[in-house]
Design a protein around this motif. Structure first.
Motif: not given
Length: 310
Positions: A210, A221-222, A281-285, A288-289
């Protein structure tokens, strides 16, 4: 004249650094000895005091923290931002003290008394299968250091990719704590070779994905703002063809923690640059959630948007 002053400052800093490192190490060791004599409730109260002092007294990165919180949550009032910041500083202090208490976690029973583990169906299926290798990608969220120790005792040992600390004495002691119950650590420079070998042999690799990437290799984007992105966890999972999970450690508010593990689907992906970015992007999402749900438990003291931000 200004150049001479700058050179002088750098020379003084280099000269003083060894002494400062020794003093810092001594303070950390004394604090560790103290908190291991305290009860968990006393440690929690001490963490609140230290966190409030860092927040209100020292003001460590306070302007940056408030700015990033306000940009991430424009709908929140200044009072709400202040409450999140206060809780965040306290959580950071609590995490530090919990690291110093890791020697008190001697076995599975000690770990189980502090941590509950909740996984989705895919995680428990993987666990029952005999652990044929997996990547765990998490964040500086909740009590991430305690999470690694507890996971290693309750599920299986993990090899953690860790960033080397500037203070060599503190770095060695931190790694002693991280590895005293069966986990291993590896530094980034050795991580590709050792990580792939580990995964191919059925081991479990843990990464915190992260923070900002100093190499600026990838951007995305983060939390709604452009910045660098780490793709390492996606690279390892797709290259070794192993499952990827996002474990998140959250506080229960009573001194205990819950580790929640979520499987990130890779069934439609293969090992190539495009799919690595998609998986990242999937695990970053997912990370983020969780931050949006409980922002006070994320490490806002890191300047996440210093590269590539608006």
């Amino acid at each position: 004249m200004s150049i001479d002053r700058n050179r002088l400052r750098k020379r003084v800093k280099r000269t003083m650094r060894p002494a400062l490192d020794i003093v810092t190490y001594g303070v950390v060791m004394l604090l560790g000895a103290l908190v291991r004599m305290l009860s968990r409730e006393q440690t929690r109260r001490l963490a609140c005091f230290i966190g409030d002092f860092i927040h209100r007294g020292i003001g460590l990165r306070r302007d940056m923290v408030y700015r990033n919180l306000s940009l991430t949550f424009p709908e929140k009032s200044s009072e709400e931002i202040g409450r999140i910041a206060t809780a965040m500083y306290r959580n950071v202090a609590s995490t530090l003290l919990e690291v110093l208490r890791l020697p008190l976690i001697r076995n599975r029973g000690d770990a189980a008394s502090l941590v509950d583990i909740k996984g989705d169906d895919a995680f428990w299926e993987w666990q029952r299968s005999g652990k044929t290798g997996a990547v765990m990608v998490s964040a500086h969220y909740g009590n991430w250091e305690l999470m690694a120790t507890a996971f290693g005792l309750l599920i299986c040992p993990v090899t953690i990719i860790v960033k080397r600390l500037h203070n060599e004495r503190v770095d060695r002691k931190m790694n002693d704590y991280r590895t005293m119950r069966g986990n291993r650590v590896v530094y980034p420079k050795q991580s590709i070779r050792e990580g792939l070998r580990l995964l191919q042999n059925g081991g479990t690799l843990a990464i915190l994905g992260d923070q900002s990437d100093p190499d600026e290799a990838n951007f995305g984007e983060f939390l709604g703002r452009r910045t660098t992105m780490f793709h390492g966890a996606a690279f390892f999972a797709l290259r070794a063809k192993v499952p990827l999970f996002v474990p998140i450690c959250t506080s229960n508010g009573d001194g205990r923690y819950t580790i929640t593990l979520t499987h990130i689907d890779t069934s439609d992906l293969s090992f190539n640059k495009t799919d690595i970015a998609i998986l990242a992007a999937r695990y970053t999402s997912a990370i983020e959630a969780q931050i949006r749900r409980r922002p006070e438990e994320w490490f806002w003291l890191h300047d996440r948007w210093k590269r590539g931000c608006d």
